[in-house]
Every structure is written in C-alpha cells, then in structure tokens.
Design an enzyme around this catalytic site. Structure first.
Site, PDB file in Angstrom:
ATOM      1  N   GLU A   1       0.826  -1.209   0.000  1.00 58.84           N
ATOM      2  CA  GLU A   1       0.000   0.000   0.000  1.00 58.84           C
ATOM      3  C   GLU A   1       0.857   1.256   0.000  1.00 58.84           C
ATOM      4  O   GLU A   1       0.447   2.308  -0.478  1.00 58.84           O
ATOM      5  CB  GLU A   1      -0.920  -0.004   1.239  1.00 58.84           C
ATOM      6  CG  GLU A   1      -2.379   0.104   0.858  1.00 58.84           C
ATOM      7  CD  GLU A   1      -3.344  -0.018   2.021  1.00 58.84           C
ATOM      8  OE1 GLU A   1      -4.264  -0.835   1.890  1.00 58.84           O
ATOM      9  OE2 GLU A   1      -3.199   0.668   3.038  1.00 58.84           O
TER      10      GLU A   1
ATOM     11  N   HIS B   1       8.552 -26.289  -0.046  1.00 62.02           N
ATOM     12  CA  HIS B   1       7.869 -27.380  -0.737  1.00 62.02           C
ATOM     13  C   HIS B   1       6.709 -26.857  -1.562  1.00 62.02           C
ATOM     14  O   HIS B   1       5.763 -27.583  -1.861  1.00 62.02           O
ATOM     15  CB  HIS B   1       7.402 -28.416   0.294  1.00 62.02           C
ATOM     16  CG  HIS B   1       8.534 -28.936   1.123  1.00 62.02           C
ATOM     17  ND1 HIS B   1       9.253 -30.053   0.775  1.00 62.02           N
ATOM     18  CD2 HIS B   1       9.119 -28.437   2.251  1.00 62.02           C
ATOM     19  CE1 HIS B   1      10.213 -30.253   1.672  1.00 62.02           C
ATOM     20  NE2 HIS B   1      10.160 -29.271   2.569  1.00 62.02           N
TER      21      HIS B   1
ATOM     22  N   LYS C   1     -13.193   1.771  -2.051  1.00 62.89           N
ATOM     23  CA  LYS C   1     -14.139   2.065  -0.963  1.00 62.89           C
ATOM     24  C   LYS C   1     -15.302   2.901  -1.500  1.00 62.89           C
ATOM     25  O   LYS C   1     -16.463   2.655  -1.195  1.00 62.89           O
ATOM     26  CB  LYS C   1     -13.437   2.863   0.152  1.00 62.89           C
ATOM     27  CG  LYS C   1     -12.526   2.032   1.059  1.00 62.89           C
ATOM     28  CD  LYS C   1     -12.051   2.882   2.247  1.00 62.89           C
ATOM     29  CE  LYS C   1     -11.113   2.114   3.154  1.00 62.89           C
ATOM     30  NZ  LYS C   1     -10.692   2.853   4.351  1.00 62.89           N
TER      31      LYS C   1
HETATM   32  O1  PA5 Z   1      -3.388   1.316   5.949  1.00 59.65           O
HETATM   33  C1  PA5 Z   1      -4.438   1.848   5.655  1.00 59.65           C
HETATM   34  O2  PA5 Z   1      -4.575   3.078   5.638  1.00 59.65           O
HETATM   35  C2  PA5 Z   1      -5.651   1.017   5.334  1.00 59.65           C
HETATM   36  O3  PA5 Z   1      -5.328  -0.325   5.237  1.00 59.65           O
HETATM   37  C3  PA5 Z   1      -6.705   1.195   6.431  1.00 59.65           C
HETATM   38  O4  PA5 Z   1      -6.151   0.825   7.669  1.00 59.65           O
HETATM   39  C4  PA5 Z   1      -7.936   0.339   6.150  1.00 59.65           C
HETATM   40  O5  PA5 Z   1      -8.471   0.667   4.893  1.00 59.65           O
HETATM   41  C5  PA5 Z   1      -8.993   0.553   7.231  1.00 59.65           C
HETATM   42  O6  PA5 Z   1      -9.303   1.901   7.337  1.00 59.65           O
HETATM   43  P1  PA5 Z   1     -10.012   2.470   8.620  1.00 59.65           P
HETATM   44  O7  PA5 Z   1      -9.066   2.326   9.774  1.00 59.65           O
HETATM   45  O8  PA5 Z   1     -10.306   3.892   8.307  1.00 59.65           O
HETATM   46  O9  PA5 Z   1     -11.253   1.677   8.819  1.00 59.65           O
END
Ligand code: PA5
Length: 474
Positions: free
Chosen positions: A298, A327, A441
């Site tokens: 990410e 494996h 989202k």
């Molecule tokens: O790292 C990130 O920003 C995302 O993975 C969020 O943690 C994830 O989308 C969840 O978001 P939120 O904490 O707003 O529910």
C-alpha cells in the site's frame, strides 16, 4: 539484543555481476539517501506520526489503564477492523502469544507465554465480512463475557461499520442496556462518525493520532490495546521500537540497516527484480509477514510519483514461510525468472526444544536424523535454501533476530516501518497515502447506496456489464 542485516548474497562478488550489486551501486544512492533521511527526520515531529508512538507515555497510560479496568470482566476480545486497523495487532498476537493461546486455560500453570502468565483474554481478529466466519464466531462465544474493540481510523470503512452494527444489535439482545460496556472504539480523536457516535452513546474510546496512517499504526492503540489484553508486555515492545529508532535514525546508509534494506530493495527493482519475497523461518512470524506485505504494497504501489507524473511503480510483496514454502514456491524462486529478491528472517533461538529420537538406525534415509533437534533441522534447511539460491545467482539477504520476545518484535516492526518510509523516498512516491484503496471504498459506497456516492453507483452499474461471449458456464 541486536537485529542484524547480512546482505552478502545480493552483492556481485557473491552472485556475480549480472544480478549482483557492487558497493559503488549502493553509493550512487548516498546523496538521495541523505536527502530522504533529512526529510524523514524533519517530518517525524510533524506529519509522519509513527516515529513518535513508541515515546508516547500518555497513550501507553491510557491503553494500560483501560485494559486493567476491563481485563478481569471479559473472557474474550474480538477485534473488528480491517487492513491497517487489524494487521498490526494480529502480527503481535501471532508472534508473542502461545500458538494455541485461545485454547489455553486462563488459570493454567505459569509458563513462558503471556496468557499463562497474565490471565489474558482469548483474542479473535475479524478482519473480513465473510458471513461464514463472522456468524459462527459470534454464535460460539458467550457474548456476556465478550468485549469488542471496533478499530477504524476513518470511522466509516464499510466492513468494520457493518460488523459494528451487527454486533451492537446482538449485544443489545443479549445484555440489554449494558451493551455499551462491551464496546471499545478506537478511532480518530476528533473526526469521523464513530467518534461522534461514541460520544453520544457513551462508549469507551481510544485514539489513533491524525498523523498516523492505518498501516503505520501498530504502536498506537490499534496494536497496543489488543496486545495488552492478550497479555503481551507492551512496555517491552515499545522499548524495542525505541531501540530500533536509534539505529534507524543514523544518517550513514552503511550503518543503518533499515535504510540499507530499502536501498537493496530499490536497486533490485531497478534491475528487474520486481517481486519482493519475505520468508521468515518461524511460524510466529506468519502474520507479521502479512502486516509487512500490506505496509509494503500500500505504501509503494503508486500510479504517480511525487511530481504527479504517471509511473505505475511498486515492487510486489509475496509471503513465504520456511520451511513450508520450500515445498511450494521455492522451485519457482530457484529456476523461474530472475525477477525476485528474497528476504529471509532468521530467528536464532526458539522457545521450545524438540529432540529427534534415535530410532530405525538401520534405515539410512531416516536414521541420520536421530539425536539431532528440530531446531537444528530448521536451521539447516534455511542455510541450505539460502546457499542453493545463492548458487543460482538469486538475490537474497537475511535479517536475523536473536529470539522472539516483545523487545525484538518491537524492533522488527519499527525496522520495517522505517524501511518502507525510506523506500518511499527512493521510489519517489508518497508512502503514506492509498488512493487506489480509497477508490474501491467509494465504489462500494456507491453500490451500497451511501448518500453522496450516486455517481460511483452509476459507475459500478456500467462496470457490471458483461459480454456473454467471454463468460463460460461450467
Ligand atoms: O493502511 C491503511 O490506511 C488502510 O489499510 C486502512 O487501515 C484500512 O483501509 C482501514 O481503514 P479504517 O481504519 O479507516 O477503517
């Protein structure tokens, strides 16, 4: 208790010039590295909040006092959250608690693991909305003895909010007005619907600092509260993070393991090794790998660089576990395309010892194992795999920790946060945003009828159109 980074096997004197790096290649990045270092150090007190978390005593006090208040009243803790709001806590739980923590008796004899020492709760992480895993869990547990930690920084992630709503209804049915005592909300300190709602309903809350993104939040209440409820010594965890901060704040790339690791990954990517495999030889680091994969993917997978130019860049992280994946995936790593770099994580000492008994000595295929230990075999397999890959000129390097305890796990998590932030600078992208995830989202909101997302709903309808010619019914 030191973490070491051994990168011999990415260097050209070991794997040859075609695939290996020369010290000069690393030194080319020195100037850029110095700029990135300066930038990170300047911003650590401003918008890059993860650096400050291990020093935040107020946060620590809040988390410890809430867990002290609640620990005796609940047998189970269910964490509702997804992505960065789940993976950090899960990584710590998997690394530091007994592998079968939830099956242990709370009043069992004292042992090396937290649950036995500290009479901790069972912990479950619900990081998906698959009804076939969610419903059976809620049906299995006694909700009168269950606490829910709803974690969402934005306060509006559909998965987490849906779980929260379902749980609230069930709790109301089961415990009536006392349902409020069963919910702790971890969210932004000021913004977002859950913060507002928590105030109105009177839920207990914890905060995620606004300058800490989900995937960098492991040392905030996101990771710390479930960990302390599981009995983990979070003070030691934070001490490990602080210790690693010292090492990872050195400006010399040849002395800073996180910077060097990021540089190796970056240079490997430049040479076509666009798949980055993380391969711990430890089952306790399985969920740590998942945490790392999200952090890496990410943070670095981006369509534009810092100047807004289209780049579509980013290494693809892959998880493998030693020896299990020897494996499974190893054949590909040994003989497939030269498009991978493998990071081994080695644990020097394990908590348990299993000796392999001497028997069937007449069978030479079996008998040779007798008198050795499983730890020895584990280590031999790692050494052998590393040498085999090196012989095949496959870039690989090893991060070693002396053993797995709260301090070393704190070190390891912090190391990878710094590595990722620094790599963001090398790849010239913003490692702290995730516009690609946001788009998904928004489309979901559109589909589910959220106000303000009507256009996204229409986009989804368009995207659902299928050409029957390309659909085969089996
Ligand atoms: O790292 C990130 O920003 C995302 O993975 C969020 O943690 C994830 O989308 C969840 O978001 P939120 O904490 O707003 O529910």
């Amino acid at each position: 208790m030191n973490l070491t980074l051994d990168f011999n096997n990415v260097m050209s004197d070991v794997i040859g010039h075609e695939h290996g790096l020369r010290p000069e290649d690393i030194d080319v990045v020195k100037g850029r590295g110095a700029e990135i270092h300066k930038n990170l150090q300047e911003r650590r007190k401003a918008d890059i909040g993860f650096y400050s978390l291990p020093y935040d005593n107020k946060l620590l006090r809040e988390v410890l006092s809430l867990s002290k208040e609640l620990a005796g009243s609940f047998d189970n803790l269910i964490v509702l959250g997804i992505g960065g709001s789940s993976l950090g806590g899960r990584a710590i739980f998997n690394a530091l608690c007994h592998p079968y923590h939830n099956l242990l008796s709370r009043t069992g004899s004292v042992g090396v693991y937290p649950r036995l020492k500290r009479n901790a709760s069972s912990i479950f992480f619900c990081d998906n909305i698959d009804p076939d895993s969610f419903e059976p869990l809620l049906k299995m547990l006694d909700l009168r003895k269950t606490l829910f930690n709803v974690i969402t920084k934005s306060g509006e992630t559909a998965e987490t909010v849906a779980q929260f709503l379902a749980v609230k209804k069930l709790l109301e049915k089961e415990v009536g007005k006392k349902y409020k005592n069963h919910i702790v909300i971890t969210t932004d300190p000021i913004k977002g619907p859950l913060r507002k709602l928590a105030g109105e309903e009177g839920f207990k809350t914890l905060s995620i600092p606004p300058n800490v993104g989900g995937r960098y939040s492991v040392f905030s209440a996101v990771g710390l509260f479930p960990s302390t409820m599981a009995g983990v010594d979070i003070k030691k965890l934070l001490a490990g993070a602080r210790d690693m901060d010292k090492v990872c704040s050195i400006d010399n790339i040849w002395k800073n393991p996180a910077y060097m690791s990021a540089i190796i990954q970056y240079l490997a990517y430049q040479r076509g090794k666009n798949i980055s495999v993380i391969m711990p030889y430890s089952n306790a680091l399985r969920d740590f790998s998942e945490w790392y994969i999200q952090l890496w993917a990410e943070s670095l997978g981006k369509s534009v660089n810092l100047k807004g130019k289209a780049v579509n860049i980013g290494p693809t992280p892959v998880k493998a576990i030693g020896t299990t994946d020897q494996h499974s995936q190893l054949q590909l790593y040994m003989e497939g395309p030269y498009d991978k770099i493998i990071t081994f994580i080695e644990v020097k000492k394990f908590k348990n010892e299993v000796s392999i008994p001497k028997m069937f000595e007449d069978f030479k295929e079996i008998g040779y194992l007798g008198g050795r230990s499983m730890e020895e075999l584990f280590r031999a397999e790692l050494v052998a795999t590393r040498i085999a890959l090196t012989k095949n000129k496959r870039m690989n390097y090893t991060i070693t920790i002396p053993d797995i305890n709260p301090f070393t796990i704190g070190q390891l998590l912090f190391f990878f946060e710094v590595q990722t932030a620094f790599a963001g600078g090398l790849f010239n992208v913003n490692p702290f945003n995730q516009p690609g995830v946001e788009e998904g989202k928004k489309l979901t909101y559109g589909m589910m009828g959220k106000k303000g997302y009507e256009k996204k709903g229409a986009e989804v309808k368009e995207g659902l159109r299928r050409n029957k010619r390309y659909v085969i019914q089996g």
